[in-house]
Design a protein around this motif. Structure first.
Motif, PDB file in Angstrom:
ATOM      1  N   ALA A   1      -6.119   8.214   3.705  1.00  0.00           N
ATOM      2  CA  ALA A   1      -7.418   8.604   3.127  1.00  0.00           C
ATOM      3  C   ALA A   1      -7.204   9.496   1.901  1.00  0.00           C
ATOM      4  CB  ALA A   1      -8.261   9.311   4.179  1.00  0.00           C
ATOM      5  N   ILE A   2      -6.305  10.474   2.033  1.00  0.00           N
ATOM      6  CA  ILE A   2      -6.054  11.402   0.916  1.00  0.00           C
ATOM      7  C   ILE A   2      -5.537  10.641  -0.301  1.00  0.00           C
ATOM      8  CG2 ILE A   2      -4.518  13.261   0.141  1.00  0.00           C
ATOM      9  CD1 ILE A   2      -4.684  14.356   3.102  1.00  0.00           C
ATOM     10  N   ALA A   3      -4.563   9.770  -0.058  1.00  0.00           N
ATOM     11  CA  ALA A   3      -3.923   9.056  -1.167  1.00  0.00           C
ATOM     12  C   ALA A   3      -4.895   8.072  -1.813  1.00  0.00           C
ATOM     13  CB  ALA A   3      -2.687   8.319  -0.655  1.00  0.00           C
ATOM     14  N   ALA A   4      -5.657   7.361  -0.983  1.00  0.00           N
ATOM     15  CA  ALA A   4      -6.591   6.376  -1.528  1.00  0.00           C
ATOM     16  C   ALA A   4      -7.645   7.077  -2.378  1.00  0.00           C
ATOM     17  CB  ALA A   4      -7.243   5.588  -0.391  1.00  0.00           C
ATOM     18  N   VAL A   5      -8.132   8.208  -1.913  1.00  0.00           N
ATOM     19  CA  VAL A   5      -9.157   8.932  -2.684  1.00  0.00           C
ATOM     20  C   VAL A   5      -8.557   9.499  -3.971  1.00  0.00           C
ATOM     21  CG1 VAL A   5     -10.614  11.000  -2.686  1.00  0.00           C
ATOM     22  CG2 VAL A   5     -10.703   9.401  -0.762  1.00  0.00           C
ATOM     23  N   GLU A   6      -7.361  10.058  -3.888  1.00  0.00           N
ATOM     24  CA  GLU A   6      -6.727  10.576  -5.119  1.00  0.00           C
ATOM     25  C   GLU A   6      -6.586   9.459  -6.144  1.00  0.00           C
ATOM     26  OE1 GLU A   6      -2.998  12.522  -4.436  1.00  0.00           O
ATOM     27  OE2 GLU A   6      -3.903  14.165  -3.309  1.00  0.00           O
ATOM     28  N   ASN A   7      -6.147   8.295  -5.670  1.00  0.00           N
ATOM     29  CA  ASN A   7      -5.953   7.167  -6.587  1.00  0.00           C
ATOM     30  C   ASN A   7      -7.300   6.671  -7.131  1.00  0.00           C
ATOM     31  OD1 ASN A   7      -5.338   3.739  -6.463  1.00  0.00           O
ATOM     32  ND2 ASN A   7      -4.319   5.081  -7.920  1.00  0.00           N
ATOM     33  N   ALA A   8      -8.307   6.642  -6.261  1.00  0.00           N
ATOM     34  CA  ALA A   8      -9.638   6.202  -6.712  1.00  0.00           C
ATOM     35  C   ALA A   8     -10.195   7.189  -7.739  1.00  0.00           C
ATOM     36  CB  ALA A   8     -10.568   6.058  -5.512  1.00  0.00           C
ATOM     37  N   LEU A   9      -9.967   8.483  -7.491  1.00  0.00           N
ATOM     38  CA  LEU A   9     -10.442   9.493  -8.464  1.00  0.00           C
ATOM     39  C   LEU A   9      -9.789   9.264  -9.829  1.00  0.00           C
ATOM     40  CD1 LEU A   9     -10.398  12.715  -6.249  1.00  0.00           C
ATOM     41  CD2 LEU A   9     -12.423  11.738  -7.349  1.00  0.00           C
TER      42      LEU A   9
ATOM     43  N   LEU B   1       0.840  -1.200   0.000  1.00  0.00           N
ATOM     44  CA  LEU B   1       0.000   0.000   0.000  1.00  0.00           C
ATOM     45  C   LEU B   1       0.883   1.262   0.000  1.00  0.00           C
ATOM     46  CD1 LEU B   1      -3.100   0.681   0.317  1.00  0.00           C
ATOM     47  CD2 LEU B   1      -2.569   1.099   2.723  1.00  0.00           C
ATOM     48  N   ALA B   2       1.915   1.221   0.829  1.00  0.00           N
ATOM     49  CA  ALA B   2       2.801   2.385   0.943  1.00  0.00           C
ATOM     50  C   ALA B   2       3.526   2.632  -0.369  1.00  0.00           C
ATOM     51  CB  ALA B   2       3.798   2.164   2.078  1.00  0.00           C
ATOM     52  N   THR B   3       3.904   1.573  -1.060  1.00  0.00           N
ATOM     53  CA  THR B   3       4.582   1.716  -2.344  1.00  0.00           C
ATOM     54  C   THR B   3       3.618   2.246  -3.401  1.00  0.00           C
ATOM     55  OG1 THR B   3       5.947  -0.150  -1.721  1.00  0.00           O
ATOM     56  CG2 THR B   3       6.017   0.506  -4.031  1.00  0.00           C
ATOM     57  N   ASP B   4       2.439   1.631  -3.470  1.00  0.00           N
ATOM     58  CA  ASP B   4       1.476   2.026  -4.506  1.00  0.00           C
ATOM     59  C   ASP B   4       0.988   3.457  -4.307  1.00  0.00           C
ATOM     60  OD1 ASP B   4       1.651  -0.343  -5.817  1.00  0.00           O
ATOM     61  OD2 ASP B   4      -0.279  -1.146  -5.128  1.00  0.00           O
ATOM     62  N   LEU B   5       0.693   3.812  -3.066  1.00  0.00           N
ATOM     63  CA  LEU B   5       0.085   5.125  -2.813  1.00  0.00           C
ATOM     64  C   LEU B   5       1.108   6.178  -2.380  1.00  0.00           C
ATOM     65  CD1 LEU B   5      -3.258   4.170  -0.989  1.00  0.00           C
ATOM     66  CD2 LEU B   5      -2.864   4.615  -3.415  1.00  0.00           C
ATOM     67  N   GLU B   6       2.355   5.799  -2.267  1.00  0.00           N
ATOM     68  CA  GLU B   6       3.408   6.705  -1.791  1.00  0.00           C
ATOM     69  C   GLU B   6       3.010   7.413  -0.486  1.00  0.00           C
ATOM     70  OE1 GLU B   6       5.930   7.572  -5.819  1.00  0.00           O
ATOM     71  OE2 GLU B   6       5.096   9.278  -4.772  1.00  0.00           O
ATOM     72  N   ILE B   7       2.648   6.591   0.467  1.00  0.00           N
ATOM     73  CA  ILE B   7       2.347   7.138   1.796  1.00  0.00           C
ATOM     74  C   ILE B   7       3.499   6.759   2.727  1.00  0.00           C
ATOM     75  CG2 ILE B   7      -0.172   7.206   1.658  1.00  0.00           C
ATOM     76  CD1 ILE B   7      -0.174   4.429   2.972  1.00  0.00           C
ATOM     77  N   PRO B   8       3.749   7.599   3.735  1.00  0.00           N
ATOM     78  CA  PRO B   8       4.842   7.255   4.642  1.00  0.00           C
ATOM     79  C   PRO B   8       4.470   6.038   5.488  1.00  0.00           C
ATOM     80  CG  PRO B   8       3.762   9.296   5.325  1.00  0.00           C
ATOM     81  CD  PRO B   8       3.110   8.866   4.058  1.00  0.00           C
ATOM     82  N   PHE B   9       5.373   5.100   5.550  1.00  0.00           N
ATOM     83  CA  PHE B   9       5.182   3.915   6.397  1.00  0.00           C
ATOM     84  C   PHE B   9       6.560   3.410   6.773  1.00  0.00           C
ATOM     85  CE2 PHE B   9       5.085  -0.837   6.407  1.00  0.00           C
ATOM     86  CZ  PHE B   9       4.483  -0.981   7.642  1.00  0.00           C
TER      87      PHE B   9
ATOM     88  N   VAL C   1      -1.245   2.965  -8.833  1.00  0.00           N
ATOM     89  CA  VAL C   1      -0.197   3.849  -8.300  1.00  0.00           C
ATOM     90  C   VAL C   1      -0.660   5.296  -8.228  1.00  0.00           C
ATOM     91  CG1 VAL C   1       2.124   4.762  -8.704  1.00  0.00           C
ATOM     92  CG2 VAL C   1       1.640   2.331  -9.078  1.00  0.00           C
ATOM     93  N   ARG C   2      -0.410   5.908  -7.099  1.00  0.00           N
ATOM     94  CA  ARG C   2      -0.670   7.333  -6.894  1.00  0.00           C
ATOM     95  C   ARG C   2       0.658   7.984  -6.549  1.00  0.00           C
ATOM     96  NH1 ARG C   2       0.153  10.201  -1.658  1.00  0.00           N
ATOM     97  NH2 ARG C   2      -0.943  12.159  -1.874  1.00  0.00           N
TER      98      ARG C   2
END
Lengths: 119, 475, 413
Positions: free
Chosen positions: B151-159, B73-81, B370-371
């Motif tokens: 939440a921000i990243a998942a929504v951006e990617n879903a959009l 998830l962190a790789t796909d959405l580029e979120i800090p983890f 990917v986001r």
């Protein structure tokens, strides 16, 4: 006869001054530890004066406002009137520092001048 | 087929994104003006390992599974983890036996790498831990993340994959007839749908009731936090838990992904109607500090930059309520108490799959997982930063000096949907540093107004009446 | 990334930095001044009230006027100025300073650096005040910038927490602009700011000052709706039963300034009380190429002092860059009774003269400052709001530099 309590601001001592007045005439000053205290009390008890600092609207520029001051102290009691007048004024950008916005502001003898440039 | 997801927290956003993998029209409704502003916003940000949950519970089923999905998830959405690892610390004989029990639970739940460490080992790794510690359960898979960023990243990617997003639009009714969900009604309109996912966080019980369902019975549980500034993170490098009680996992000390230290939360159950009671209390903050100091005695409390409180949904069952209901097409992702954030990716994947199976949805071949995050040039190689500046000099103008956020990042955050000061803060971390916006609030306000074509006094901190300035000094 | 070699690099374009750059350039050093904002002047630009310059210019100026004069002096000095330039990193090896601006990344290789970045305000969060987190809570400096630079009104009804000078000044400014200032709360039993400001900012306009009071709780979900004020005891603990609610849409905080030391705090030893770098009489830190001046060293009361320190730091840095500032034997100054802020932190015998600055923790009358038994100075009234300034001449310095340590204390005379 009336009595006024003041705190002297001439130096950091902050002496508590008592001024006795008859009408607008100072009868006596006590509580001061130096002559500057008496001088301060005599003018402060009769007519406190302050420099007014505020803002004037800027038109046609990047800045919304420019800071201004009266170039000498004006009677403190005039402040509400002065603020009402200041709200009516505006200047066009650009304005240099030290520009006189209104001469003889409220007939006090003081000029209202800008204290910074405005773009 | 059209599916509505209600609630754009971490759980709802991830579900919406997973649903976008299938041939369906996905609509996400959120009552707040932005995503991630409910339970998600004030959360510890821990990705738990799964040893805290009694085997057999739904929590246990999804926690370790969710943890295992985080790297992807962190790789796909580029979120800090970051997998920092964690200790559960024991100071008494009773607490030692709690560690044993947690280790057993963890092993049943499939948690890898659990080890019991002795005092010396703990102090060698984390010298600031209270030297009275007797033993600790070491769990290498525990990690830290930024909940709202999920939440921000998942929504951006879903959009990017076709999601329809409705912010600031509370759901006011759900139409059910013939035992099936037919439509969702909001304050703005009626949306015919064939399925609904209830991920409404603290308000999931209200949404369930709209569909004519009983449960779950929710009440808010408040947790208060103290955040220390971005220079303190190095003092403690792993998540530190006390031995848990029957009530909660206890008050923790943990590093944040921004380099600070977070202390908390306490856990206070509030009456069911206190769903906006996010105020901190004097006693609560004292309790948090006392609990944190028990784990790490010499915390630099003078470096406090923020105190805050969050609410999470608690139910009498103390477990998630997931999946299909007696109303056909109405699915729950409710009562998402801890470890909800950890479990969310696993729940999202499972639930989307369940819905796809039930409704015969095909997987899309064109889903883009990917986001790209907003670039943070201060973390980039110099050549990349210089290239950004050559393209647009605003990438070279620092606005938030504490976190080195550039005007370029703020403009990009607004382009991606930030409409408020908090929207910018949560997307860029501008204003989250040790000056807490003292130096940058006016500049962000100016940029927001300019980019939104609004006046500064129309810009809010977080919607509603939360304006920052109220007008002009010389109108 | 281009690299530039300079003699003196000054970081910060407020009063201290402008003075430092001008002084260094006048000494003949190739000098560059970096300012992260768009214009020079620092906090002076937003301080539109008079009261500046009585020492330096022998007349009473407003902040922007003072800044304007300093800008002219800087222009005349020949120092080069870069605005919009933020320092990212100071590498002690070299030293090298990495900078970003809208023009790109740059690296400077200076012989000496003057750190003159000022102070930051203690934020609301640091106070751990319970309650909600609505909008409408501002540090005084932010409110001042919004109002007096941007012309934006922060609110309509305000409570001010902290009676430091900035809090008092903001009370008057807000009052004049039509904002109802409900009260100024001060946790200590005495005002934090100058008597003159208590009189001319509060009493002139009938604004109540509540001593031994603080904010117990903040109310309002979206915008601030009010605060609970509470009286505190001598240990600053709230006294139950003394709470009262004050309706307000704005809370302004004037609760302290903290010297900004980010980027140098891992490089240079700090003074734990001042919270800025330890400096000697020449404003040199214990890292010889790094000088510091102004409110990033300790929080000063007068901009005139800050400018003077800046000049001293800039001139010292220029001399260091020429190799003319040999290290001396450091003799630490040690806080004795009743001394909080204290600058410098040590003397090392390299200065012909120096000035010492200190603050007392509470108002005191009829006291004397004793510097290592060598210099003794009577102070009729000492107040925490005012820095006491003690000149140290060459004779005193040479006597003091013979000592192992110099105890500075304030005692009844």
């Amino acid at each position: 006869m009336t009595e006024k309590k003041l705190v002297c601001v001439s130096c950091p001592m902050g002496c508590e001054l008592t001024v006795v007045l008859e009408g607008k005439k100072v009868v006596s000053v006590s509580g001061n530890r130096c002559p500057r205290g008496e001088e301060y009390a005599r003018s402060e008890a009769v007519e406190p004066r302050r420099v007014l600092m505020t803002l004037v609207r800027v038109e046609g520029g990047r800045d919304r406002v420019v800071s201004v001051k009266t170039d000498r102290p004006i009677p403190l009691r005039l402040f509400p009137k002065a603020m009402a007048r200041v709200r009516e004024l505006s200047v066009r950008a650009p304005v240099a520092i030290g520009t006189v916005i209104e001469e003889n502001f409220l007939s006090t003898g003081a000029n209202l001048v800008t204290t910074r440039p405005a773009r | 087929m059209r599916i509505a997801v209600i609630g754009a927290g971490a759980v709802g956003s991830l579900i919406a994104r997973e649903l976008c993998r299938y041939e369906a029209e996905v609509v996400l409704f959120e009552r707040a003006p932005d995503v991630g502003w409910g339970v998600t916003k004030a959360n510890s940000g821990i990705v738990h390992a799964g040893f805290h949950d009694e085997p057999g519970t739904t929590r246990a089923r999804f926690c370790a599974a969710g943890n295992a999905l985080y790297p992807e998830l962190a790789t796909d959405l580029e979120i800090p983890f970051r997998r920092t690892g964690a200790y559960v610390l024991a100071f008494t004989t009773e607490e030692l036996s709690v560690l044993e029990e947690l280790r057993e639970w963890g092993e049943v739940n499939g948690v890898p790498g659990l080890e019991l460490h002795r005092r010396e080992e703990i102090l060698a790794r984390e010298p600031r831990v209270n030297p009275e510690v007797r033993a600790g359960l070491w769990s290498p898979t525990v990690g830290i993340t930024l909940p709202w960023e999920i939440a921000i990243a998942a929504v951006e990617n879903a959009l990017d994959n076709g999601l329809e997003l409705h912010l600031g639009e509370p759901v006011v009714g759900i139409e059910v007839s013939g035992g099936r969900v037919r439509a969702v009604r909001t304050d703005k309109g009626r949306y015919p749908v064939e399925a609904v996912v209830n991920a409404a966080g603290l308000f999931a019980d209200h949404i369930a009731q709209m569909a004519g369902l009983e449960g779950p019975a929710l009440h808010p549980r408040r947790g208060e936090y103290v955040l220390l500034d971005e220079t303190t993170g190095g003092l403690v490098n792993v998540v530190l838990f006390p031995a848990p009680t029957q009530v909660s996992k206890g008050i923790l000390v943990l590093p944040t992904v921004d380099g600070g230290l977070l202390l908390g939360p306490n856990a206070h159950d509030l009456p069911p109607d206190a769903r906006e009671a996010t105020e901190t209390t004097r006693e609560g903050l004292e309790e948090v500090i006392e609990g944190a100091v028990h784990l790490v005695p010499d915390l630099p409390l003078h470096k406090t930059v923020k105190t805050f409180a969050g609410l999470r949904p608690e139910s009498p069952q103390k477990d998630f309520v997931l999946g299909e209901t007696e109303v056909a097409g109405f699915y729950q992702a409710a009562a998402m108490r801890s470890p909800g954030l950890t479990a969310a990716p696993a729940i999202a994947r499972w639930l989307a799959h369940e819905i796809a199976l039930a409704h015969g949805l095909e997987e899309r071949t064109d889903f883009r997982p990917v986001r790209k995050r907003i670039p943070h040039p201060a973390d980039l190689p110099e050549a990349e930063w210089e290239a950004l500046i050559r393209k647009d000099p605003r990438w070279g103008r620092i606005v938030c000096f504490c976190n080195r956020v550039t005007e370029g990042e703020i403009v990009e955050a607004i382009r991606r949907g930030a409409r408020t000061l908090d929207g910018v803060k949560f997307r860029t971390r501008a204003g989250f540093g040790r000056c807490q916006g003292g130096f940058c609030t006016d500049r962000i306000l100016e940029i927001l107004a300019r980019e939104l074509g609004a006046e500064p006094w129309e810009v809010t901190a977080r919607g509603g009446a939360s304006r920052i300035v109220l007008g002009e000094a010389r109108p | 990334m281009r690299t530039y070699t300079v003699d003196v690099l000054v970081v910060g374009g407020g009063a201290a930095g402008m003075a430092a750059a001008a002084a260094a350039a006048r000494e003949g050093a190739r000098t560059v001044l970096l300012e992260r904002g768009e214009r020079l002047g620092g906090v002076l630009e937003q301080c539109i009230h008079p009261g500046f310059g009585l020492h330096r210019y022998r007349e009473e100026l407003t902040g922007p006027e003072f800044a304007h004069r300093m800008r002219q002096e800087l222009d005349d000095s020949g120092a080069e100025v870069l605005t919009g330039a933020t320092v990212l990193e100071i590498l002690p090896d070299g030293p090298a300073v990495k900078v970003v601006s809208p023009k790109g990344l740059k690296k400077f290789r200076p012989r000496a650096v003057v750190w003159a970045v000022g102070a930051r305000e203690r934020p609301f969060g640091a106070l751990r005040i319970p309650g909600t987190r609505p909008s409408g809570v501002f540090t005084a400096g932010l409110a001042q910038r919004l109002l007096d630079l941007e012309g934006l009104l922060p609110g309509r009804r305000a409570v001010i927490l902290g009676s430091g000078d900035i809090g008092l000044i903001m009370a008057r400014r807000l009052h004049l602009e039509g904002v109802e200032v409900r009260a100024v709360l001060e946790i200590q039993p005495f005002p934090g700011g100058l008597t003159r400001n208590v009189v001319q900012c509060l009493r002139d306009f009938g604004i109540p000052l509540l001593l031994s009071h603080t904010v117990a709780e903040v109310h309002g979900r979206e915008r601030l709706e009010g605060i609970t004020a509470v009286r505190v005891d001598e240990h600053r603990h709230p006294i139950p039963g003394t709470e009262r609610r004050i309706e307000a849409d704005t809370l302004i905080l004037s609760v302290g300034l903290i010297p900004e030391v980010r980027l140098i705090e891992d490089t240079v030893p700090l003074d734990p009380v001042n919270r800025g770098p330890r400096v000697n009489g020449r404003l040199q830190t214990e890292v010889p190429w790094l000088f510091a001046a102004g409110n990033c060293v300790a929080v000063f009361d007068l901009v005139d002092t800050v400018a003077e320190l800046g000049e001293r730091a800039g001139a010292s840095a220029a001399r260091y860059a020429r190799g003319e500032l040999p290290p001396g034997k450091p003799v630490p100054l040690v806080r004795g009774e009743n001394v909080v802020s204290l600058v410098p932190s040590y003397l090392d015998g390299t200065a012909e003269s120096a000035r010492m600055y200190l603050r007392v923790p509470r108002p005191m009358e009829g006291v004397a400052v004793d510097v290592g038994g060598v210099v003794r100075r009577r102070v009729p009234v000492a107040r925490p709001a005012e820095m006491i300034e003690i000149p140290l001449d060459g004779d005193a310095l040479s006597e003091l530099s013979q000592k192992e340590r110099i105890v500075v204390e304030v005692k009844p005379k």
